[in-house]
Design an enzyme around this catalytic site. Structure first.
Site, PDB file in Angstrom:
ATOM      1  N   CYS A 183      13.878  71.813  38.576  1.00  0.00           N
ATOM      2  CA  CYS A 183      14.218  73.231  38.448  1.00  0.00           C
ATOM      3  C   CYS A 183      13.175  73.878  37.551  1.00  0.00           C
ATOM      4  O   CYS A 183      13.264  73.805  36.325  1.00  0.00           O
ATOM      5  CB  CYS A 183      15.622  73.420  37.880  1.00  0.00           C
ATOM      6  SG  CYS A 183      16.075  75.167  37.673  1.00  0.00           S
ATOM      7  N   CYS A 225      13.596  80.517  42.683  1.00  0.00           N
ATOM      8  CA  CYS A 225      13.596  79.057  42.653  1.00  0.00           C
ATOM      9  C   CYS A 225      12.166  78.621  42.382  1.00  0.00           C
ATOM     10  O   CYS A 225      11.292  78.772  43.242  1.00  0.00           O
ATOM     11  CB  CYS A 225      14.106  78.478  43.973  1.00  0.00           C
ATOM     12  SG  CYS A 225      14.093  76.663  44.009  1.00  0.00           S
TER      13      CYS A 225
END
Length: 293
Positions: free
Chosen positions: A76, A224
């Site tokens: 992430c 993202c």
């Protein structure tokens, strides 16, 4: 109730993040606690970044990444920037090295407040992504949405940034596609045995992309970071762009550089919203402070 752990509610370009301080503790954030926090509008998140004591020599911390559905994520990028911002504020240091399930990552906060994360090297082998079938060329695989003679989306590039990504290239507006409908179907397609992050991307110029992503285990997201990296390297690999691009996401823009040593560097902001304490076993929480750090 167990001893409460500190957390910071943050975001990276709107990608909702909880940075949980689990240092000095033997427990972990349980899936049901993550699901409870995600279901509360005040603490809703895309990923929890749980900071644990280091396990590997030469790293400051082990970072466990947890999706809003309680599953564990490998990467992430936006969350890593949030971790760096919090630790830099705590320690006064600009640079850090972390262990994650996907490997070791390094990161640095710049004087202008932006944060760069070395996301490591992309992988393109079908077994590394992984795919359920053998593809010799993952720049374009056989996968489509819609009728065979007139597919809505087709022939994505696939790559791993420690987690699996599929990038569907389009020439029109990425926002014109019903990703909320197509995303879950493609995320769980049998070709992806570990599920996948699904991105629709457009090349605006040799130096710029526009994209949006259905995030594995989290759904539609404003940003993202690992998907931006996967799209950038796939664009360069297919000759659509150079190795350095600006990536426009619903929540803002990231700068992605695929260096000659094969490492991918992601640069962008992180924002603190409020701090609190929570029970890692149940997800019960209480607020402490709020405002811009």
């Amino acid at each position: 109730m167990a001893e409460l752990a500190q957390f910071a509610k943050m975001n990276g370009l709107g990608n909702a993040i909880i940075v949980a301080d689990m240092r000095g503790r033997a427990d972990r954030v349980r899936p049901e606690a993550a699901q409870r926090l995600a279901s509360d509008p005040a603490t809703h998140f895309d990923q929890i970044m749980a900071i644990h004591d280091p396990r590997l020599e030469g790293t400051e911390n082990y970072i466990e990444i947890i999706n809003s559905d309680g599953s564990v994520a490998q990467a992430c990028g936006n969350g890593m920037r949030c971790v760096v911002q919090r630790l830099a504020a705590e320690t006064g240091r600009p640079s850090f090295t972390f262990e994650t399930i996907a490997g070791v990552l390094s990161a640095e906060e710049h004087a202008n407040g932006l944060i760069s994360v070395d996301m490591g090297k992309p992988r393109f082998g079908w077994q590394d992504i992984p795919l359920a079938e053998e593809f010799h060329d993952t720049r374009k695989i056989e996968l489509q949405v819609g009728p065979i003679d007139k597919p809505v989306l087709h022939s994505p590039s696939v790559a791993s940034m420690g987690n699996p990504h599929a990038i569907f290239w389009v020439e029109d507006d990425p926002y014109s596609y019903d990703l909320e409908r197509f995303g879950p179907m493609l995320e769980n397609h049998p070709i992806f045995p570990e599920r996948a992050n699904i991105t629709i991307a457009r090349v605006d110029s040799p130096e710029e992309l526009t994209m949006r992503t259905w995030e594995r285990g989290a759904g539609l997201t404003l940003a993202c970071g690992s998907a931006a990296c996967a799209a950038a390297v796939s664009a360069a690999r297919t000759g659509r762009t150079g190795r350095g691009v600006k990536v426009n996401l619903p929540g803002g823009s990231l700068e992605i550089l695929w260096r000659d040593d094969d490492h991918v560097i992601m640069t962008g902001p992180a924002e603190w919203e409020f701090s609190g304490r929570f029970d890692p076993a149940t997800g019960a929480w209480e607020r402490e402070t709020e405002g811009a750090a």
